[in-house]
Design a protein around this motif. Sequence first.
Motif, PDB file in Angstrom:
ATOM      1  N   ASN A  65       4.095 -22.862 -21.773  1.00  0.00           N
ATOM      2  CA  ASN A  65       3.907 -24.193 -21.193  1.00  0.00           C
ATOM      3  C   ASN A  65       3.438 -25.185 -22.257  1.00  0.00           C
ATOM      4  OD1 ASN A  65       1.800 -26.257 -19.979  1.00  0.00           O
ATOM      5  ND2 ASN A  65       3.246 -25.812 -18.342  1.00  0.00           N
ATOM      6  N   MET A  66       2.493 -24.750 -23.080  1.00  0.00           N
ATOM      7  CA  MET A  66       1.984 -25.617 -24.146  1.00  0.00           C
ATOM      8  C   MET A  66       3.054 -25.896 -25.190  1.00  0.00           C
ATOM      9  SD  MET A  66      -1.757 -23.830 -24.670  1.00  0.00           S
ATOM     10  CE  MET A  66      -2.861 -23.578 -23.276  1.00  0.00           C
ATOM     11  N   GLY A  67       3.827 -24.862 -25.543  1.00  0.00           N
ATOM     12  CA  GLY A  67       4.886 -25.033 -26.533  1.00  0.00           C
ATOM     13  C   GLY A  67       5.945 -26.017 -26.074  1.00  0.00           C
ATOM     14  N   VAL A  68       6.291 -25.981 -24.787  1.00  0.00           N
ATOM     15  CA  VAL A  68       7.258 -26.931 -24.237  1.00  0.00           C
ATOM     16  C   VAL A  68       6.695 -28.354 -24.281  1.00  0.00           C
ATOM     17  CG1 VAL A  68       8.424 -27.660 -22.117  1.00  0.00           C
ATOM     18  CG2 VAL A  68       8.413 -25.245 -22.765  1.00  0.00           C
ATOM     19  N   SER A  69       5.419 -28.497 -23.940  1.00  0.00           N
ATOM     20  CA  SER A  69       4.801 -29.822 -23.866  1.00  0.00           C
ATOM     21  C   SER A  69       4.730 -30.517 -25.216  1.00  0.00           C
ATOM     22  CB  SER A  69       3.389 -29.713 -23.267  1.00  0.00           C
ATOM     23  OG  SER A  69       3.447 -29.298 -21.917  1.00  0.00           O
ATOM     24  N   ILE A  70       4.598 -29.739 -26.286  1.00  0.00           N
ATOM     25  CA  ILE A  70       4.496 -30.360 -27.612  1.00  0.00           C
ATOM     26  C   ILE A  70       5.815 -30.274 -28.391  1.00  0.00           C
ATOM     27  CG2 ILE A  70       2.015 -29.944 -27.744  1.00  0.00           C
ATOM     28  CD1 ILE A  70       2.526 -27.560 -29.522  1.00  0.00           C
ATOM     29  N   GLY A  71       6.879 -29.825 -27.719  1.00  0.00           N
ATOM     30  CA  GLY A  71       8.203 -29.852 -28.322  1.00  0.00           C
ATOM     31  C   GLY A  71       8.568 -28.680 -29.188  1.00  0.00           C
ATOM     32  N   HIS A 116       7.681 -34.218 -14.236  1.00  0.00           N
ATOM     33  CA  HIS A 116       6.724 -33.283 -13.628  1.00  0.00           C
ATOM     34  C   HIS A 116       5.440 -33.227 -14.457  1.00  0.00           C
ATOM     35  CE1 HIS A 116       9.846 -31.901 -10.899  1.00  0.00           C
ATOM     36  NE2 HIS A 116      10.648 -31.741 -11.940  1.00  0.00           N
ATOM     37  N   PRO A 117       4.711 -34.338 -14.546  1.00  0.00           N
ATOM     38  CA  PRO A 117       3.498 -34.346 -15.381  1.00  0.00           C
ATOM     39  C   PRO A 117       2.357 -33.526 -14.793  1.00  0.00           C
ATOM     40  CG  PRO A 117       3.657 -36.378 -14.146  1.00  0.00           C
ATOM     41  CD  PRO A 117       4.939 -35.632 -13.893  1.00  0.00           C
ATOM     42  N   TYR A 118       2.425 -33.189 -13.518  1.00  0.00           N
ATOM     43  CA  TYR A 118       1.372 -32.433 -12.843  1.00  0.00           C
ATOM     44  C   TYR A 118       1.644 -30.928 -12.845  1.00  0.00           C
ATOM     45  CZ  TYR A 118       5.041 -33.463  -9.492  1.00  0.00           C
ATOM     46  OH  TYR A 118       6.271 -33.628  -8.910  1.00  0.00           O
ATOM     47  N   SER A 119       2.784 -30.499 -13.412  1.00  0.00           N
ATOM     48  CA  SER A 119       3.094 -29.058 -13.437  1.00  0.00           C
ATOM     49  C   SER A 119       3.661 -28.642 -14.790  1.00  0.00           C
ATOM     50  CB  SER A 119       4.079 -28.714 -12.306  1.00  0.00           C
ATOM     51  OG  SER A 119       5.257 -29.500 -12.402  1.00  0.00           O
ATOM     52  N   ASP A 120       4.967 -28.854 -15.009  1.00  0.00           N
ATOM     53  CA  ASP A 120       5.609 -28.367 -16.226  1.00  0.00           C
ATOM     54  C   ASP A 120       5.048 -28.994 -17.494  1.00  0.00           C
ATOM     55  OD1 ASP A 120       7.108 -27.148 -14.326  1.00  0.00           O
ATOM     56  OD2 ASP A 120       8.987 -28.161 -14.778  1.00  0.00           O
ATOM     57  N   PHE A 121       4.660 -30.288 -17.437  1.00  0.00           N
ATOM     58  CA  PHE A 121       4.202 -30.995 -18.636  1.00  0.00           C
ATOM     59  C   PHE A 121       2.743 -31.429 -18.521  1.00  0.00           C
ATOM     60  CE2 PHE A 121       8.775 -31.368 -18.808  1.00  0.00           C
ATOM     61  CZ  PHE A 121       9.050 -31.151 -20.149  1.00  0.00           C
ATOM     62  N   ILE A 122       1.960 -30.673 -17.782  1.00  0.00           N
ATOM     63  CA  ILE A 122       0.566 -31.069 -17.583  1.00  0.00           C
ATOM     64  C   ILE A 122      -0.243 -30.970 -18.877  1.00  0.00           C
ATOM     65  CG2 ILE A 122      -0.327 -28.781 -16.922  1.00  0.00           C
ATOM     66  CD1 ILE A 122      -1.902 -30.303 -14.684  1.00  0.00           C
ATOM     67  N   PHE A 123       0.149 -30.075 -19.781  1.00  0.00           N
ATOM     68  CA  PHE A 123      -0.584 -29.947 -21.036  1.00  0.00           C
ATOM     69  C   PHE A 123      -0.422 -31.205 -21.885  1.00  0.00           C
ATOM     70  CE2 PHE A 123      -1.192 -28.388 -25.441  1.00  0.00           C
ATOM     71  CZ  PHE A 123      -2.488 -27.904 -25.303  1.00  0.00           C
ATOM     72  N   ALA A 124       0.753 -31.852 -21.802  1.00  0.00           N
ATOM     73  CA  ALA A 124       0.958 -33.109 -22.526  1.00  0.00           C
ATOM     74  C   ALA A 124       0.010 -34.188 -22.012  1.00  0.00           C
ATOM     75  CB  ALA A 124       2.411 -33.562 -22.381  1.00  0.00           C
ATOM     76  N   ILE A 125      -0.231 -34.195 -20.711  1.00  0.00           N
ATOM     77  CA  ILE A 125      -1.166 -35.163 -20.120  1.00  0.00           C
ATOM     78  C   ILE A 125      -2.598 -34.843 -20.557  1.00  0.00           C
ATOM     79  CG2 ILE A 125      -2.012 -36.178 -17.974  1.00  0.00           C
ATOM     80  CD1 ILE A 125       0.940 -36.751 -18.629  1.00  0.00           C
ATOM     81  N   ILE A 126      -2.929 -33.562 -20.641  1.00  0.00           N
ATOM     82  CA  ILE A 126      -4.263 -33.155 -21.111  1.00  0.00           C
ATOM     83  C   ILE A 126      -4.489 -33.655 -22.531  1.00  0.00           C
ATOM     84  CG2 ILE A 126      -5.693 -31.171 -21.766  1.00  0.00           C
ATOM     85  CD1 ILE A 126      -4.452 -29.640 -19.426  1.00  0.00           C
ATOM     86  N   VAL A 127      -3.478 -33.474 -23.397  1.00  0.00           N
ATOM     87  CA  VAL A 127      -3.613 -33.925 -24.779  1.00  0.00           C
ATOM     88  C   VAL A 127      -3.713 -35.448 -24.832  1.00  0.00           C
ATOM     89  CG1 VAL A 127      -2.515 -33.982 -27.045  1.00  0.00           C
ATOM     90  CG2 VAL A 127      -2.371 -31.912 -25.659  1.00  0.00           C
ATOM     91  N   ALA A 178       3.512 -38.706 -25.355  1.00  0.00           N
ATOM     92  CA  ALA A 178       2.166 -38.501 -24.800  1.00  0.00           C
ATOM     93  C   ALA A 178       1.254 -37.829 -25.819  1.00  0.00           C
ATOM     94  CB  ALA A 178       2.260 -37.657 -23.525  1.00  0.00           C
ATOM     95  N   VAL A 179       1.785 -36.827 -26.510  1.00  0.00           N
ATOM     96  CA  VAL A 179       0.982 -36.099 -27.497  1.00  0.00           C
ATOM     97  C   VAL A 179       0.724 -36.962 -28.728  1.00  0.00           C
ATOM     98  CG1 VAL A 179       0.961 -34.111 -29.044  1.00  0.00           C
ATOM     99  CG2 VAL A 179       1.788 -33.846 -26.695  1.00  0.00           C
ATOM    100  N   THR A 198      11.106 -36.047 -24.885  1.00  0.00           N
ATOM    101  CA  THR A 198      10.772 -37.290 -25.586  1.00  0.00           C
ATOM    102  C   THR A 198       9.455 -37.876 -25.076  1.00  0.00           C
ATOM    103  OG1 THR A 198      13.106 -37.813 -25.973  1.00  0.00           O
ATOM    104  CG2 THR A 198      11.540 -39.632 -26.109  1.00  0.00           C
ATOM    105  N   TYR A 199       9.325 -38.008 -23.766  1.00  0.00           N
ATOM    106  CA  TYR A 199       8.102 -38.599 -23.218  1.00  0.00           C
ATOM    107  C   TYR A 199       6.898 -37.669 -23.392  1.00  0.00           C
ATOM    108  CZ  TYR A 199      10.644 -42.529 -21.220  1.00  0.00           C
ATOM    109  OH  TYR A 199      11.394 -43.665 -21.059  1.00  0.00           O
ATOM    110  N   ALA A 200       7.140 -36.360 -23.378  1.00  0.00           N
ATOM    111  CA  ALA A 200       6.045 -35.417 -23.648  1.00  0.00           C
ATOM    112  C   ALA A 200       5.541 -35.584 -25.074  1.00  0.00           C
ATOM    113  CB  ALA A 200       6.511 -33.985 -23.405  1.00  0.00           C
ATOM    114  N   LYS A 201       6.491 -35.745 -26.021  1.00  0.00           N
ATOM    115  CA  LYS A 201       6.094 -35.946 -27.416  1.00  0.00           C
ATOM    116  C   LYS A 201       5.367 -37.276 -27.601  1.00  0.00           C
ATOM    117  CE  LYS A 201       9.869 -33.185 -29.376  1.00  0.00           C
ATOM    118  NZ  LYS A 201      11.145 -33.232 -30.149  1.00  0.00           N
TER     119      LYS A 201
END
Length: 438
Positions: free
Chosen positions: A361-367, A298-309, A276-277, A271-274
């Motif tokens: 990793n990217m696929g997980v970050s964007i759901g 884990h925004p610095y590892s598993d969900f870092i791509f969501a933070i990048i977006v 962020a995107v 939810t929070y990754a989505k």
Amino acid sequence: MNGINKILKGDKVIWILALLLGIISLVVVYSAASALVVRNYDGNTGRMLMKHAGTLFLGYLMMFIAYKINYQHYSTIFKFVLWLCIPLLLYTLIFGNNLNQASRTINVLGFSFQPSEWAKIALITFTARELVILGDDIHDLKTILTKIAIPILIITGLIFTENLSTAVILLTACIVLLIVGRVKLTHIFAIAGLGLVLLGFYIAYDAAKTNISNNKAKKEMTAMVEEGSAAEVEFTPRKNRIQTWKGRIEAMFEDDEEAFDPFDDHHYQQTYAKIAVASSSFFGKGPGKSEQRNFLPHPYSDFIFAIIVEEYGILGAIVVILIYIIILTRVMRIMNKRPMTFGAYMSFGLCFLMIMQAMINMGVSIGLLPVTGQPLPFISMGGTSIMATGFMLGMILSVTKSIEEEESGNDKAEQDLENTEIVTENTDTNERAIESCD
């Protein structure tokens, strides 16, 4: 510049992209790890940044060491490393650090170490080696099963029990490498069938083990309640690994508004990754302006791509994706220049492994995919992952260096031959001129 070219040979594009990945990692981790800094570093951002910079330095050091080794030596080195990984993975399963009901790391000299990261490199390199050594025997099913399939199933099986996503990525990379290596599809299906049989045995074993454990725990709780040493509470049975994986997949497709709570324990990461995107734009909110980094676990590892977006927008996401795609295209050049060789197979397998991990990793970050815990290669924070990725890039660079030196040697030989012909022609001309004067 000439001095750098002498030290850092091989594909210059890969060198530059590896440096760019490190720079992106420093900037994004510095922003994404704000909550981690407060929790583990008493708010000292400089200390956290220096630690991560040190990890990246070790990654580049591993890359340089791997680059300096002649890639042909990896054929022998990783044959022994592969068999060393088997007891290490077994030790990790039994005595490893338990996190989220999974044992994936062990402590070595005070540092956390993940054997599966190096087992991935060893298995890909071993598979590339066998594809070349077998030659025409590659079409024999018995040979494929004994020489290649069994090691693949052993390593992926040991990883699978505690880290499904890593095992699936590794198995997929090996299968793609076998296809590239001209193994018959019928033989690959036979390997897959054998794997499914072993999977069935594991599912039955895991279910039985979990049921026994739950029954024992329930009896102990009932006895404590009857003795009056504990209050009566509802017993919650522990899920086995299959149920856990099934729950993660089902969580992606839940759409019943009455039953679906986007902020419960099963969905809050996605939810929070989505958020962020979705809250970003083409250019993003700007460096250091992420809001969801304070909510993602884990925004610095598993969900870092969501933070990048979120911070750098669609443009930042495109840049990161292009970096991995360009690395893949550079490796494909090796496949074209040295087809069906150990260096080509090894480079392709390692690169495919890295790219697939990045895409997941990217696929997980964007759901688009269930939560897996896969880091973004050479960007996410993580010691073993960064060092292993650096070593993989160094191995690929070692292959490109060898190709470059071989091509340079051929060019020099051709130039020497051309100069010799010119000298010979000039000598003949001078001799004829002297004879005419006489």
